[in-house]
Design an enzyme around this catalytic site. Structure first.
Site, PDB file in Angstrom:
ATOM      1  N   HIS A   6     -17.466  16.730 -24.052  1.00 32.08           N
ATOM      2  CA  HIS A   6     -17.912  16.816 -22.651  1.00 32.08           C
ATOM      3  C   HIS A   6     -19.291  16.165 -22.492  1.00 32.08           C
ATOM      4  O   HIS A   6     -19.548  15.467 -21.514  1.00 32.08           O
ATOM      5  CB  HIS A   6     -18.053  18.281 -22.214  1.00 32.08           C
ATOM      6  CG  HIS A   6     -16.778  19.060 -22.180  1.00 32.08           C
ATOM      7  ND1 HIS A   6     -16.508  20.081 -23.062  1.00 32.08           N
ATOM      8  CD2 HIS A   6     -15.704  18.980 -21.362  1.00 32.08           C
ATOM      9  CE1 HIS A   6     -15.332  20.599 -22.781  1.00 32.08           C
ATOM     10  NE2 HIS A   6     -14.812  19.954 -21.758  1.00 32.08           N
ATOM     11  N   GLN A  44      -3.687  25.459 -12.626  1.00 33.34           N
ATOM     12  CA  GLN A  44      -3.109  24.587 -13.663  1.00 33.34           C
ATOM     13  C   GLN A  44      -2.639  25.370 -14.884  1.00 33.34           C
ATOM     14  O   GLN A  44      -2.219  24.778 -15.874  1.00 33.34           O
ATOM     15  CB  GLN A  44      -4.088  23.483 -14.054  1.00 33.34           C
ATOM     16  CG  GLN A  44      -5.333  23.929 -14.813  1.00 33.34           C
ATOM     17  CD  GLN A  44      -6.306  22.784 -15.005  1.00 33.34           C
ATOM     18  OE1 GLN A  44      -6.994  22.387 -14.083  1.00 33.34           O
ATOM     19  NE2 GLN A  44      -6.384  22.251 -16.231  1.00 33.34           N
ATOM     20  N   GLY A  68     -12.003  12.443 -20.478  1.00 34.33           N
ATOM     21  CA  GLY A  68     -11.812  12.166 -21.905  1.00 34.33           C
ATOM     22  C   GLY A  68     -10.390  11.711 -22.198  1.00 34.33           C
ATOM     23  O   GLY A  68      -9.428  12.203 -21.589  1.00 34.33           O
TER      24      GLY A  68
HETATM   25  O1  PAF Z   1      -9.532  18.549 -18.426  1.00 34.25           O
HETATM   26  C1  PAF Z   1      -9.937  19.588 -17.873  1.00 34.25           C
HETATM   27  O2  PAF Z   1     -10.850  20.279 -18.327  1.00 34.25           O
HETATM   28  C2  PAF Z   1      -9.266  20.027 -16.563  1.00 34.25           C
HETATM   29  O3  PAF Z   1      -7.912  19.745 -16.580  1.00 34.25           O
HETATM   30  C3  PAF Z   1      -9.948  19.438 -15.311  1.00 34.25           C
HETATM   31  C4  PAF Z   1      -9.804  17.914 -15.274  1.00 34.25           C
HETATM   32  C5  PAF Z   1     -11.420  19.815 -15.288  1.00 34.25           C
HETATM   33  C6  PAF Z   1      -9.283  19.992 -14.048  1.00 34.25           C
HETATM   34  O4  PAF Z   1      -9.404  21.368 -13.982  1.00 34.25           O
END
Ligand code: PAF
Length: 287
Positions: free
Chosen positions: A37, A61, A149
């Site tokens: 990150h 999600q 990423g």
């Molecule tokens: O990759 C992630 O951490 C998540 O899928 C994101 C892109 C922040 C969306 O919640």
């Protein structure tokens, strides 16, 4: 670093700062930040004047039996890391702020086709949750750039398709996967691994390398390579979800004449689902 929790405050702040400073880059995250990150934040800083990192564990999600409740939340540690990098803004909204009507009653963005395969097939609805939240973050921030990423290769492909299909005025930038010294791709979920699983985990990347080596040596029986690799993973102690050799650009099963390929894998070490990928370009043959 300014920490902002509401959409209105973020929009007001960016409206003001845009006038004096200029362009905005967004780094969407779910927190529990690691070096991967932080690499995205550094890239954002090279592209734009103002960098916004969003930290939101997005409930839409996660599937019903997934790890939403146990997903690592390490806010103070994340703040310290972002401050050390001189990040401009951390946007950390509540669930009510992002989904005032509740996730189930909010409009969804669905990208057809490429969300039906790989992680989309194993995690129904996952990518609808991703595209919905990412679209909201794009609209709220009106960022010129967003950084993601490449470990989440399918996620990036889905987001790029959404941006193209919906003419969203943003440039998507990607960064290569950051790995531990033993090859394990950095992931917030690595923290779930027991000591034994952590020792096993680098074999996922080793398997990708082995498949790549076979392909670059001339083996184009992709179906058999997939079967062998999954057997290898099972013998080592993983429960493979998928291992596929796909066309890199279209995320479709590769034909034996294709030269721009990607090997994608998802496998469980215990109850932890790990994903990784490795590109193979047969016109350049680099390892
Ligand atoms: O990759 C992630 O951490 C998540 O899928 C994101 C892109 C922040 C969306 O919640």
């Amino acid at each position: 670093m300014r920490i902002i929790q509401t959409i209105k405050e973020l929009q007001n702040t960016l409206n003001q700062q845009r006038q004096s400073a200029g362009s905005v880059a967004l780094v969407p995250t779910m927190g529990n930040l690691h070096q991967g990150h932080l690499q995205l934040v550094s890239t954002a800083q090279r592209h734009a004047d103002i960098v916004v990192v969003s930290l939101f564990v997005n409930p839409t999600q996660f599937g019903a039996n997934e790890d939403l409740d146990s997903y690592p939340r390490t806010m103070q540690d994340d703040i310290d890391k972002l401050e050390a990098l001189n990040t401009d803004i951390l946007f950390a909204p509540t669930i009510d702020e992002m989904y005032p009507l509740g996730g189930d009653h909010t409009s969804r963005v669905h990208v057809p086709g490429i969300t039906d395969v790989l992680c989309g097939a194993s995690r129904p609805g996952h990518f609808d949750g991703v595209t919905t939240i990412v679209n909201k973050l794009f609209n709220i921030s009106r960022a010129e750039f967003a950084i993601f990423g490449e470990k989440d290769f399918q996620q990036v492909a889905v987001i790029r398709r959404m941006v193209d299909d919906l003419n969203i005025p943003i440039t998507i930038i990607t960064e290569p996967t950051v790995r531990e010294a033993d090859g394990l791709a950095l992931s917030s979920r690595n923290g779930y691994l027991s000591k034994a699983q952590r020792q096993l985990a680098p074999q996922l990347y080793a398997t990708l390398l082995e498949v790549k080596l076979a392909i670059t040596a001339g083996d184009n029986n992709f179906e058999q390579l997939e079967i062998n690799a999954k057997e290898r993973l099972t013998a080592q102690g993983f429960k493979p979800d998928y291992l596929h050799i796909f066309q890199r650009d279209f995320l479709q099963p590769a034909k034996d004449t294709d030269t721009d390929l990607i090997i994608l894998v998802a496998a469980f070490a215990g109850t932890t689902r790990l994903i990784d990928n490795l590109s193979v370009n047969l016109t350049t043959h680099t390892l």
